[in-house]
Design an enzyme around this catalytic site. Structure first.
Site, PDB file in Angstrom:
ATOM      1  N   GLN A 477       9.593 -18.560  10.432  1.00  0.00           N
ATOM      2  CA  GLN A 477       9.911 -17.893  11.437  1.00  0.00           C
ATOM      3  C   GLN A 477      10.759 -16.686  10.740  1.00  0.00           C
ATOM      4  OE1 GLN A 477      13.228 -19.317  14.065  1.00  0.00           O
ATOM      5  NE2 GLN A 477      14.570 -18.666  12.787  1.00  0.00           N
ATOM      6  N   SER A 480      14.946 -13.257  10.686  1.00  0.00           N
ATOM      7  CA  SER A 480      16.656 -12.996   9.549  1.00  0.00           C
ATOM      8  C   SER A 480      15.353 -11.769   8.349  1.00  0.00           C
ATOM      9  CB  SER A 480      17.120 -14.006   8.658  1.00  0.00           C
ATOM     10  OG  SER A 480      17.277 -15.344   9.389  1.00  0.00           O
ATOM     11  N   SER A 512      11.676 -19.879   5.676  1.00  0.00           N
ATOM     12  CA  SER A 512      11.181 -21.273   5.514  1.00  0.00           C
ATOM     13  C   SER A 512      10.347 -21.625   5.900  1.00  0.00           C
ATOM     14  CB  SER A 512      11.935 -22.657   5.732  1.00  0.00           C
ATOM     15  OG  SER A 512      13.799 -22.975   5.738  1.00  0.00           O
ATOM     16  N   GLU A 595      16.803 -23.544  17.709  1.00  0.00           N
ATOM     17  CA  GLU A 595      16.775 -24.128  16.488  1.00  0.00           C
ATOM     18  C   GLU A 595      18.884 -24.108  16.317  1.00  0.00           C
ATOM     19  OE1 GLU A 595      17.158 -21.520  12.621  1.00  0.00           O
ATOM     20  OE2 GLU A 595      17.474 -20.336  14.306  1.00  0.00           O
TER      21      GLU A 595
END
Length: 745
Positions: A477, A480, A512, A595
């Site tokens: 993902q 951020s 991650s 999430e």
């Protein structure tokens, strides 16, 4: 913020709340508080007929005893609403007395006496009270009776009681008896709770006949019932505090805006809600549990969590109200007094925490499970047969069969799932365990799949969903950014239009699986001139594309599971744009919602109550209060999860329960890790590599728990920090004003 789960319980709560608003509004409560001595008794007598007409006094009693034939769960629902209304008088002491009598063993000599007394308590013609304090002694009398003497104080509702149930001590131990107030000297006391009286009860050689001796009744039965009923009322007090503080924060202006827009106030109200949700969960659990060791455990948890929640919520309500909350004229202090009174009469939180630790370490309260109804036998048989066939497969074949059959995520619509209802999902889960089949962990793919189902084109769905459900590849993902953090709308990564697609340039962080992932979901700004949330688009990015550089990001543990990802003019074709151009914010929110749900279901990572209890048993001198407090919180979190499931099964709205569970769960895992580490002694100064470091007793040693403390620091950051979660609860659930938008760049 209600204790009941089912539509029937919610209807009961609505009915009781409506009655209280009509017959015991704030003006009545205030008159009882401000009136002369005896005002509470006068208002009690005026309210009794209405309560009796509703059947409230006998709600929990068997029909044979003159009651309504329900049970403690229904009584708890009613008590919550009457606690929210701060009902004056002796309703709680009376229903506690009848609940105690209904669980007392009866023989032929006592059956008639108790049945008659229960009937009079159930119809409101008599009032009861229970002395929890002790202080009375007894000696034997003729015909099996007892001579009772001594003094017991304070007795809740004592000045209004017609009958009092009390324990008497004698050389053989403790026995509970029924006494008429007319045979006692009942002296009113100055009560902290201004609308519910207390008394000293004095017995001067009072004869208690044999048929009024409650042989076999144990103190644990009485105190467990008191904890449940006091806890139910405490839920109402806490609920009132949340509603009052939140309503005030929405309208009170300070510095040109509502105080509810200030983060400190917003977070205070959100934390109050979490206390109230925990209280409702544990009281509901204790009320539904049958008598015995499990009820003792559940009631002990309620005695800690619910009454403390009322204390804390009332205190925080006063803090939110500010100066007006400290005045005599505002009702806040009346609720604070009620909460303090409940705490004092029930006993200290610390003593109940020690009791919880003792029971938990002895094996009580080990699991929280959903009891499935019989349901559709044909559906269960069909599921069982299909999963048995899949269970005979292995490896890749089994994974493909699970994905093709919709078993990986059965709640999803067909063909990707099975469109399973909540009950069907539970049946499928149970049958998968029976078949020895486990659905694969999709990791971040579990957040991607719902977004593609809702917003992806048919071609995107066919291309990506089957492979994701088969775990043919992993996702990461790219959300951020170093300068944005949780403020995803503040991202600076840009996507520029080119022939056949887009060129993405920017930097992402905290990613991650970036080194292992085949594909990524990425949000980037496609219109810098549009408002912050309107100029963002949602892309699917091939992680093998030219221009992508992944740099491992070393964490405080020394590991590097996170990464920084640099995108230098990375080409993304048009068919990898999800949804409309500049419409990515809505899709990103769908991803984030999934999430947070995923994280809320899997926070423990080996730092849960079972691990805590193993360490505590091995430690020998474990800090019982700290252990008990952690066990209480863990139990509440598990029950919140169970309540979400049961609410969905019954067709009621889960409300705040899921959000609260996520918020609590993250911090709980940290607290467990910290406590286990503290109990590990000097070995906690050692470092451990990944995986448990086993000590001589076969348990993970201090080095393992030191590592767990470090690992768990990420739990309150990932998936939205604690502060962001509190904002979400405050704004989306409590309806407090949103933070002001930052100025345009």
């Amino acid at each position: 913020m209600t204790l009941g789960l089912t539509p029937e319980h919610q209807e009961l709560a609505t009915a009781v709340r409506g009655w209280a608003r009509r017959h015991s509004p704030a003006e009545v409560v205030r008159s009882a508080a401000d009136g002369p001595d005896g005002s509470a008794g006068r208002y009690h007598s005026e309210l009794v007929p209405g309560l009796a007409e509703l059947g409230m006094f006998g709600l929990h009693l068997a029909e044979a005893d003159g009651g309504q034939g329900y049970g403690l769960p229904e009584l708890a629902v009613a008590l919550e609403e009457l606690g929210r209304a701060l009902l004056p008088g002796a309703f709680l002491p009376t229903v506690l007395a009848s609940a105690v009598l209904s669980e007392a063993e009866r023989d032929s000599a006592r059956t008639g006496q108790i049945a008659k007394l229960l009937a009079s308590l159930a119809d409101g013609s008599r009032t009861g009270a229970v002395s929890l304090a002790g202080g009375l002694t007894s000696s034997s009398a003729e015909r099996g009776g007892l001579i009772v003497s001594g003094e017991s104080a304070p007795v809740l509702g004592g000045p209004l009681a017609d009958v009092i149930i009390a324990s008497v001590h004698h050389p053989g131990g403790e026995t509970w008896v029924i006494m008429d107030s007319a045979d006692l000297r009942v002296t009113p006391l100055d009560s902290l709770d201004l609308v519910r009286p207390l008394a000293i009860v004095r017995a001067d050689a009072v004869l208690v006949p044999a048929e009024r001796i409650l042989a076999g009744l144990e103190r644990v039965t009485v105190t467990s019932l008191a904890a449940i009923l006091f806890g139910a009322e405490a839920c109402g007090v806490a609920g009132w505090a949340v509603e009052t503080a939140t309503s005030y924060a929405k309208v009170r202006q300070q510095f040109g805006r509502p105080i509810g827009q200030f983060q400190a106030v917003k977070h205070r109200c959100a934390r109050m809600l979490t206390l109230t949700e925990q209280a409702a969960a544990v009281v509901w659990d204790a009320a539904r549990t049958e008598p015995g060791e499990e009820r003792e455990f559940a009631a002990s948890v309620a005695a800690v969590v619910a009454v403390d929640a009322a204390m804390d919520a009332a205190h925080e309500c006063i803090q939110t109200l500010g100066g007006i909350g400290y005045t005599w004229e505002h009702d806040a202090h009346l609720y604070y007094r009620r909460a303090m009174s409940l705490r004092a009469l029930l006993g200290s939180s610390a003593s109940w925490q020690e009791q919880v630790a003792k029971l938990a370490m002895a094996g009580s309260g080990q699991s929280v499970l959903v009891e499935l109804p019989d349901g559709d036998a044909e559906f269960r048989a069909e599921v069982s047969a299909e999963l048995a066939e899949i269970g005979a497969l292995t490896g890749t074949e089994q994974l493909r069969a699970l994905a093709a059959g919709g078993w990986v995520a059965p709640h999803l619509p067909r063909p990707w799932g099975r469109a399973a209802t909540p009950l069907e999902q539970l049946v499928i889960e149970a049958e998968m365990r029976t078949a020895g089949v486990r659905a694969p962990n999709l990791a971040i793919g579990a957040w991607v799949v719902p977004a593609l189902i809702q917003y992806g084109t048919p071609e995107q769905q066919q291309r990506f969903l089957p492979a994701t459900l088969r775990t043919d590849y992993l996702w990461c993902q790219l959300f951020s950014e170093p300068g944005a953090g949780s403020d995803l709308a503040g991202l600076s990564t840009r996507a520029e239009r080119v022939d056949g697609g887009w060129r993405i340039t920017g930097q992402k962080i905290w990613t991650s699986l970036a080194r292992e992932a085949a594909w990524a979901i990425c949000i980037a700004r496609t219109d810098p001139s549009a408002p912050r949330h309107d100029g963002i688009s949602y892309f699917l990015v091939d992680m093998h594309s030219t221009g992508i550089e992944v740099r491992p990001l070393r964490e405080m543990t020394g590991d590097a599971s996170f990464n920084q990802v640099y995108l230098d003019s990375v080409f993304v074709p048009d068919d990898c744009l999800v949804g409309k151009v500049n419409g990515g914010w809505r899709i990103a929110r769908t991803t984030l919602a999934n999430e947070r749900v995923s994280l809320s279901q899997s926070w423990a990572s080996g730092s849960g109550v079972p691990e805590l209890l193993k360490v505590a048993r091995a430690a020998g001198q474990a800090p019982a209060r700290d252990v008990g407090k952690c066990v209480c919180e863990g139990r509440a979190i598990d029950l919140l999860g169970l309540r979400v499931t049961l609410k969905r099964l019954s067709g009621t709205d889960p409300g705040a329960t899921g959000s609260v569970r996520k918020l609590l769960g993250m911090r709980h895992a940290q607290q467990v890790s910290e406590l286990c580490w503290a109990m590990s002694g000097g070995s906690g100064a050692l470092a451990a590599a990944f995986g448990p470091a086993v000590g001589p007793d076969g348990l993970p040693d201090g080095a393992h728990w030191a590592r767990q403390v470090l690992v768990s620091r990420a739990l309150t950051i990932g998936g939205g920090t604690t502060d962001i979660q509190l904002n979400i609860i405050a704004e989306r659930i409590l309806g407090l004003p949103r933070d002001p938008e930052p100025p345009a760049a």
